[in-house]
Design an enzyme around this catalytic site. Structure first.
Site, PDB file in Angstrom:
ATOM      1  N   GLU A 110       1.646  -0.286  -4.943  1.00 10.17           N
ATOM      2  CA  GLU A 110       0.846   0.864  -5.351  1.00 10.17           C
ATOM      3  C   GLU A 110       1.806   2.050  -5.380  1.00 10.17           C
ATOM      4  O   GLU A 110       2.261   2.515  -4.332  1.00 10.17           O
ATOM      5  CB  GLU A 110      -0.272   1.124  -4.346  1.00 10.17           C
ATOM      6  CG  GLU A 110      -1.123   2.326  -4.734  1.00 10.17           C
ATOM      7  CD  GLU A 110      -1.980   2.877  -3.598  1.00 10.17           C
ATOM      8  OE1 GLU A 110      -3.027   3.438  -3.879  1.00 10.17           O
ATOM      9  OE2 GLU A 110      -1.586   2.752  -2.422  1.00 10.17           O
ATOM     10  N   ASP A 124       0.837  -1.198   0.000  1.00  9.76           N
ATOM     11  CA  ASP A 124       0.000   0.000   0.000  1.00  9.76           C
ATOM     12  C   ASP A 124       0.877   1.256   0.000  1.00  9.76           C
ATOM     13  O   ASP A 124       1.840   1.347   0.768  1.00  9.76           O
ATOM     14  CB  ASP A 124      -0.868  -0.037   1.267  1.00  9.76           C
ATOM     15  CG  ASP A 124      -1.877   1.089   1.319  1.00  9.76           C
ATOM     16  OD1 ASP A 124      -2.771   1.116   0.461  1.00  9.76           O
ATOM     17  OD2 ASP A 124      -1.772   1.933   2.240  1.00  9.76           O
TER      18      ASP A 124
HETATM   19  C1  GLC Z   1      -4.081   3.265  -0.536  1.00 11.01           C
HETATM   20  C2  GLC Z   1      -5.317   2.394  -0.491  1.00 11.01           C
HETATM   21  C3  GLC Z   1      -6.458   3.233  -0.004  1.00 11.01           C
HETATM   22  C4  GLC Z   1      -6.133   3.725   1.374  1.00 11.01           C
HETATM   23  C5  GLC Z   1      -4.811   4.456   1.401  1.00 11.01           C
HETATM   24  C6  GLC Z   1      -4.318   4.616   2.796  1.00 11.01           C
HETATM   25  O1  GLC Z   1      -4.178   4.278  -1.468  1.00 11.01           O
HETATM   26  O2  GLC Z   1      -5.546   1.815  -1.735  1.00 11.01           O
HETATM   27  O3  GLC Z   1      -7.676   2.517   0.013  1.00 11.01           O
HETATM   28  O4  GLC Z   1      -7.158   4.585   1.823  1.00 11.01           O
HETATM   29  O5  GLC Z   1      -3.802   3.767   0.726  1.00 11.01           O
HETATM   30  O6  GLC Z   1      -3.919   3.382   3.323  1.00 11.01           O
END
Ligand code: GLC
Length: 522
Positions: A260, A197
């Site tokens: 991500e 994440d």
């Molecule tokens: C990422 C996740 C999202 C979350 C954020 C904080 O972007 O995909 O859903 O709110 O991180 O953890």
């Protein structure tokens, strides 16, 4: 190809209205192991760890325990074993940038300035005239600055997301050791990999300098053009952290890290693969920003293929739990299911690993969520409504009161109806996924764009023994597509418009309205 499950919304085993691990287990046939399964290679589970659920699991209060809403660790082990028995690998979410403010680490950190774990988070004194230490904004629209004052210690703590998600300080070796311990915990349990994440946010400017004045107050994650210039995000320290994480993974057999990386600068994103020693995969969010257009898709892929280093294998998704669903977003000619077949064909045949967000396979759209039912701090409820399994009350998702309203569309858009309909989107996805499984060149071949056309996006996937053409007509009229380099004829493997298996003329190739087709060149 990897299927993303948002655990709260996929299948509710205990009837409390919230999805859980036992529900997931009972629905695995949908994914693999049965005659009419989709045939996915792996699933990625969004967080199911202990959490106060301010950000629905992305605010973790115990990384190594299952939140009772979702079940127990034993339920997780049972799910993992059942998935493996069906040949489905399991990726879990790994949330390293922050914890919940109720995590014992943060409770200790905020207990006093001299607490043992104070430095595990990012603290700073107020600005000289008072107020937050700098002008960094939080990512969530409603939460304002990325800093919250902790009154009793007189310092601010940093939170890139909501104030209930304090950022960890990865410059502290104890934090790193503890979080690597978390990674090992899940790898030892047998998971096949992690989705990391907010990987790009692990590094911050060490002097906590202001963002450039003209960007003050601007939200970071919604605006890719300005985000690159935020001091809040310092990419330099991240790579060393990612190498550490990768080494941890590589000590196990055959595990994967997909990150991500929410940045728009593709060259910089390419750096997140390191020299093959950082992420195995990084999400390319380029496609989700694009309109339904052959030119937009072609140009987006060209930019990605050009910018990423040769060893970098892209990861593509049309939507996820943070983004509006593709079927709601991609307006254009013809009906939305015909368009969904076109984008599905592209997603499943590009050079890269495709990710499918739950419900996309049946053409779910964002559910209407009236304000009194809205729950998410960042307005993302619409893309998280429950999976539509059948047309009954509860949509086959729950026997209880669902945590988000079940869209009325469940009566007609659902798995049960589509499973037996040879013309359904679900059947098409299944055929496409099976074709990909059977056709090595679609999984691993090179990518070569064909001649540009305003309405048709066409490319080859090629390896020393096979050559396959993909052509997608994004318009709702017949097109005659010509590329002089194509041979005279090919063998149609699949099409959205007609049955496969026959020989097809390629000079020119006749495409019906919104037809996408996969053709073996002979
Ligand atoms: C990422 C996740 C999202 C979350 C954020 C904080 O972007 O995909 O859903 O709110 O991180 O953890």
């Amino acid at each position: 190809m990897i299927y993303q499950i948002y655990p709260r919304s996929w299948a509710d085993g205990d009837g409390d209205g919230v999805g859980d691990l036992s529900g997931m287990l009972s629905r695995l046939d949908h994914l693999g192991g049965a005659r009419d399964s989709l045939g996915v290679d792996a699933i990625w589970l969004s967080p199911f760890y202990c959490s106060p659920m301010v950000d629905f699991g992305y605010d973790v209060s115990d990384h190594c325990a299952v939140d009772p809403t979702f079940g127990t660790l034993e339920d997780f082990d049972a799910l993992l074993a059942a998935a493996h028995a069906r040949g489905i690998r399991v990726l879990v979410d790994y949330v390293p940038n922050h914890t919940s403010d109720r995590h014992p680490w943060f409770c200790d950190a905020r207990s006093s300035r001299s607490s043992r774990r104070r430095d595990w988070y990012v603290w700073a004194d107020p600005a000289p005239g008072g107020g937050p230490p700098n002008n960094w904004p939080s990512t969530f629209a409603a939460t304002g600055p990325a800093w919250t004052l902790h009154a009793s210690s007189g310092q601010y703590y940093l939170h890139s997301y909501s104030s209930a998600q304090p950022d960890l300080n990865w410059q502290n070796p104890e934090v790193r050791a503890a979080m690597i311990g978390v990674l090992r915990f899940w790898l030892d349990r047998g998971v096949d990999g992690v989705r990391i994440d907010a990987a790009h946010r692990l590094g911050k400017d060490s002097q906590l300098r202001d963002n450039p004045a003209e960007l003050a107050g601007r939200r970071t994650d919604l605006d890719p053009t300005v985000r690159e210039r935020f001091r809040h995000i310092d990419h330099a320290p991240v790579h060393e952290i990612l190498r550490d994480l990768r080494q941890t993974l590589d000590a196990y057999d055959d595990r994967v890290a997909v990150g991500e990386v929410g940045i728009a600068d593709l060259t910089r994103m390419g750096c997140y693969y390191g020299d093959g020693d950082e992420l195995n995969l990084a999400f390319c969010f380029g496609l989700w920003r694009q309109p339904f257009s052959a030119v937009a898709y072609r140009d987006t892929i060209a930019a990605i293929e050009t910018a990423l280093p040769r060893h970098a294998w892209p990861a593509y998704a049309l939507s996820n739990h943070d983004l509006s669903r593709a079927n709601s977003r991609l307006t254009g000619p013809g009906d939305s299911i015909a368009r969904a077949r076109v984008t599905a064909t592209v997603l499943l045949t590009l050079r890269g690993t495709p990710f499918l967000y739950y419900g996309e396979e049946i053409g779910m759209t964002d559910g209407p969520v009236p304000p009194e039912h809205a729950t998410d701090p960042d307005g993302r409820d619409g893309c998280r409504t429950p999976m539509q399994w059948n047309g009954n009350a509860g949509a086959g998702f729950t026997t209880g009161d669902p945590w988000l309203p079940i869209p009325a569309s469940a009566a007609t858009v659902n798995v049960a109806d589509q499973l037996t309909d040879p013309r359904s989107l679900l059947t098409f996805y299944r055929d496409l996924i099976h074709l990909r499984r059977e056709t090595a060149v679609l999984r691993a071949g090179d990518y070569q764009p064909c001649a540009a056309d305003p309405y048709v996006y066409a490319y080859h996937r090629h390896d020393p023994t096979d050559d396959v053409l993909i052509a997608a007509n994004f318009s709702d009229s017949d097109r005659r597509y010509a590329d002089p380099r194509l041979p005279a004829r090919g063998e149609r493997l699949l099409s959205t418009a007609v049955a496969g298996g026959d020989e097809v003329e390629l000079r020119p190739l006749h495409l019906r309205p919104l037809e996408a087709t996969v053709i073996r060149l002979v």
